[in-house]
Design a protein around this motif. Sequence first.
Motif, mmCIF file in Angstrom:
data_model
loop_
_atom_site.group_PDB
_atom_site.id
_atom_site.type_symbol
_atom_site.label_atom_id
_atom_site.label_comp_id
_atom_site.label_asym_id
_atom_site.label_seq_id
_atom_site.Cartn_x
_atom_site.Cartn_y
_atom_site.Cartn_z
ATOM 1 N N LEU A 42 0.835 -1.211 0.000
ATOM 2 C CA LEU A 42 0.000 0.000 0.000
ATOM 3 C C LEU A 42 0.862 1.249 0.000
ATOM 4 N N ARG A 71 0.925 4.068 -2.817
ATOM 5 C CA ARG A 71 0.652 5.455 -2.444
ATOM 6 C C ARG A 71 1.724 6.382 -3.008
ATOM 7 N N ARG A 109 1.258 9.333 -5.776
ATOM 8 C CA ARG A 109 1.742 10.677 -5.527
ATOM 9 C C ARG A 109 2.608 11.178 -6.675
ATOM 10 N N GLU A 125 -8.007 16.785 -5.190
ATOM 11 C CA GLU A 125 -9.099 17.096 -4.282
ATOM 12 C C GLU A 125 -9.279 18.595 -4.078
ATOM 13 N N VAL A 139 -12.052 10.422 3.230
ATOM 14 C CA VAL A 139 -11.881 11.781 2.701
ATOM 15 C C VAL A 139 -12.528 11.927 1.328
ATOM 16 N N ARG A 140 -12.156 11.042 0.421
ATOM 17 C CA ARG A 140 -12.623 11.214 -0.960
ATOM 18 C C ARG A 140 -13.914 10.442 -1.180
ATOM 19 N N ASP A 152 -12.602 16.081 -1.888
ATOM 20 C CA ASP A 152 -12.563 15.900 -0.440
ATOM 21 C C ASP A 152 -13.939 16.051 0.220
ATOM 22 N N GLN A 163 -6.869 7.128 2.152
ATOM 23 C CA GLN A 163 -5.858 6.343 1.444
ATOM 24 C C GLN A 163 -4.488 7.006 1.594
ATOM 25 N N HIS A 164 -4.484 8.299 1.928
ATOM 26 C CA HIS A 164 -3.221 9.024 2.107
ATOM 27 C C HIS A 164 -3.453 10.068 3.185
ATOM 28 N N VAL A 165 -2.422 10.402 3.923
ATOM 29 C CA VAL A 165 -2.612 11.422 4.958
ATOM 30 C C VAL A 165 -1.868 12.695 4.583
ATOM 31 N N GLU A 166 -2.527 13.810 4.826
ATOM 32 C CA GLU A 166 -1.951 15.105 4.503
ATOM 33 C C GLU A 166 -1.908 15.947 5.765
ATOM 34 N N LEU A 216 -4.437 6.515 8.198
ATOM 35 C CA LEU A 216 -4.386 5.820 6.923
ATOM 36 C C LEU A 216 -5.308 4.603 6.994
ATOM 37 N N LYS A 217 -5.837 4.215 5.836
ATOM 38 C CA LYS A 217 -6.727 3.061 5.832
ATOM 39 C C LYS A 217 -6.009 1.799 6.285
ATOM 40 N N ASP A 218 -4.677 1.765 6.114
ATOM 41 C CA ASP A 218 -3.923 0.570 6.535
ATOM 42 C C ASP A 218 -4.076 0.302 8.025
#
Lengths: 419, 215
Positions: free
Chosen positions: A280, A284, A288, A297, B53-54, B61, B84-87, B106-108
Motif C-alpha cells: 500500500l 501510495r 503521488r 481534491e 476523505v474522498r 474531499d 488512502q493518504h494522509v496530509e 491511513l486506511k492501513d
Amino acid sequence: MRQLVSWVASAGVGFVRACVAVAVAMLVPAVWAAAVALWIWWWDGDPWSGTVPFLWACIGTLALSRPVCGMFRSLVAKWTGTVIPAGYRQAGPVTQMSTGYWWNGHSYERTSRDARLDQQWRTRWRDPAIWRDLRFTAIAPITVGVICAVPLAGVGAAGFGLSQPVLSARLAGVLGLAVAIGGAPYAWRSVEPVAVRFLRPSPAMTMADRVDELTAQRADTTVAQAAEIRRIERDLHDGAQARLVALGLSLATAEKLMETAPDQARTLLREARAGAATSLTELRDLVRGISPPVLNERGLIDAVRALALDSPLEATVDADLQLRLDPPIESAVYFGIAELLTNALKHAHATRARISIARDDTGILVEVEDDGRGGADMRAGGGLDGLRRRLTVFDGTVEITSPAGGPTRVRMMLPCESL
Amino acid sequence: MRIVVAEDLYLLRDGMVRLLQAYGHEVVATAATGPETLDALLRWRPDVSIVDVRMPPSQSDEGLRAALAARGEVPGLPILILSQHVEQLYARELLADGSGGIGYFLKDSVFDADQFIDALERVAGGGTAMDPAVVVKLLSSGSSSRRLGQLTEREHSVLGLMAEGLSNQAIGRRLFLSESAISKYTTSLFGKLGITDDDDSNRRVLAVLTYLNNP
C-alpha cells in the motif's frame, strides 16, 4: 516654465535621436555614394570601369544589411520599448554519427568545425530573413532617413542663412530654425512604425518557426510520456504486483498450515499483513508521483500549501486562494514547484523558501525563491532543463537568477488567456 | 458504541462494518456520498464515526468537508477520518477548532484491528488519534524541526507518541518504560518547549500541535 523646460529637453533628445537614425539609415547609401565617387574618379570613357566599385557596393550592402537592421531593432527597443523579434533561422545541433562523420542537418562533414562552418553558411545565406533585411536597408534611407534628416537640414539652413547679409536668406534661415525646433521632438518617432512594418518576420516565417517549435515539443512530450509510462509499469511490476503475489502465496500456505501448525500459520498471516501494508505504501508513493491526491481534491494552491508543509524547508506560500486552472497546467506547475523545492534543499542547502503564485491578464506567474547557496544553471538534460521542457508544452517559460552564493530565484510564467 | 461508517467503496464499507461488529460495536448507519454522510452525522449524532476523505459525487474531499461541516454544527462530534493518504494540511484543518474528538488515519491502520479499535475509542472519548505518518511529517517539517533541536532522542519519540494522542500509560507500554519515567520525560520536554502541562490528554496533544504549527 516647467512645460517649456521639458519641451526643450524632448527637442534636444529628439534631435540626437534623429541624428543617430540618419547616421544608421545612411550607412548603405554612403557605401553606394562612395562607390559612385570612386567610379567618377576612375572614369576614363570605358563604362566597364564601374564594375569594381559596383561589386564593392554590392558586397558592402550585403555585409551591412544585417547589422543595420540589428541596430534599428535595438534603437526601437531602447527608445520606445517595442521589441521586434529578429526571426533569423537558428542553427540546429551538430552531432557525430556512428561513422565518425558529423551531421549538421544538411550534410556530412569530416570534422565538427567543417560541419559547423557549413551549417553557419547555409543558415545565414538561405535564410529568407536576408531578403527582408535587404528590403529594409533599401527602404530605410528614403523613409526614416528623409524624415529624420528634416531637423538636421533645418539646423543646416539656419546656420547658413543667418550668416548671410541678404534679407531673403536670413528669412530662409529663420524658417529653417523653426523647422528644426518644431520637427526635432517628432522626426525620430517615424523610426518605430517603419521598423515594425518592415522588420517584423513575415507571417509565413513566424508560422514556419512555430511549426518547428511545436514539432520539437511534440517529440519531447511523446518521449517524456513514454518514459513515464514505462517507469509506472516497472514500479508496479517490481513492487506492488510482486508483493501481492507473495501475499497470496503466504495466505495459501497459512490456509494449509492452519490445522497442522497454527503457530506457523499465525506467523505467515502476520507477514502477509506487513506485506499488504508495504505494498500500500508503495502504491501510495506511486500515485503521488503520477498525480498527488491533494491536487485532485483541492487544486493547485492547497496542493502547494501541502507541499510546503511537508517540505523540511521553512516554506511560505503566497497565493490567491480562488485561483483554479486547467488540470494539466496545475499539474505542471505543481511538479515544477516540487522540483524547485527539492533542488533548494538538495543542491542549494537552503533552509527557507518563498513560493508566490500570482495571476495577471496574460497568465500566471510562479516565483520560488530560496536562501541557498545559488549557482543553479540550466544544464541540458538537467532537472531545470526538464522543467523548462515540461512548461514549453504550455508555451511557458522559466527564468533563473542564481548567482554563486545565492539566493536563487526561479520565475515560471505560463500564458493562460482563457482565465 | 454507536458508529456511523461513511465510505464509498462497498467492499471496504462492508469489511469495516463486520470488523466493528466483531468487536461488539453497533453500526447505526452507513453513507456512501458526501451529502449522505452529513445527513447521517447530524441525524444520528453517533458516539463516533469513520469517514473517508474522498467521496462521490465530486470524488474530491467531500467526506472531509462533510466532517468539518458536521463539527461546525455539533462542536466536538467525534470523527475518525480514514484516508488512502494522509496530509498534514487536512490534519491541521481538522485540529484547528481545538475541540478534540478527532482522529486521522491511513486506511492501513485497520490491519492492526486492536490498535484501530483502541484509537476509535480514544476519539469517541474526546481524545485525539493521529497516524504516525502525519506525526512524522509534523515533527520533521521546516519550522518545527529547528525548534525541536534541543530535545533528546528519547524526548523526541515521547513527543511523537504524544502527538499521536497516546496517554502516558500507553506511551510507556510502547517504549517499554514505566509510566513515571514517561511523565518525567513529558515534564522536561514541556519545559523545553515552553508548553504548560495539562492533565487533559486531548489538550495535551493540541498544545503540542499548536506549538509545532505556529512559528
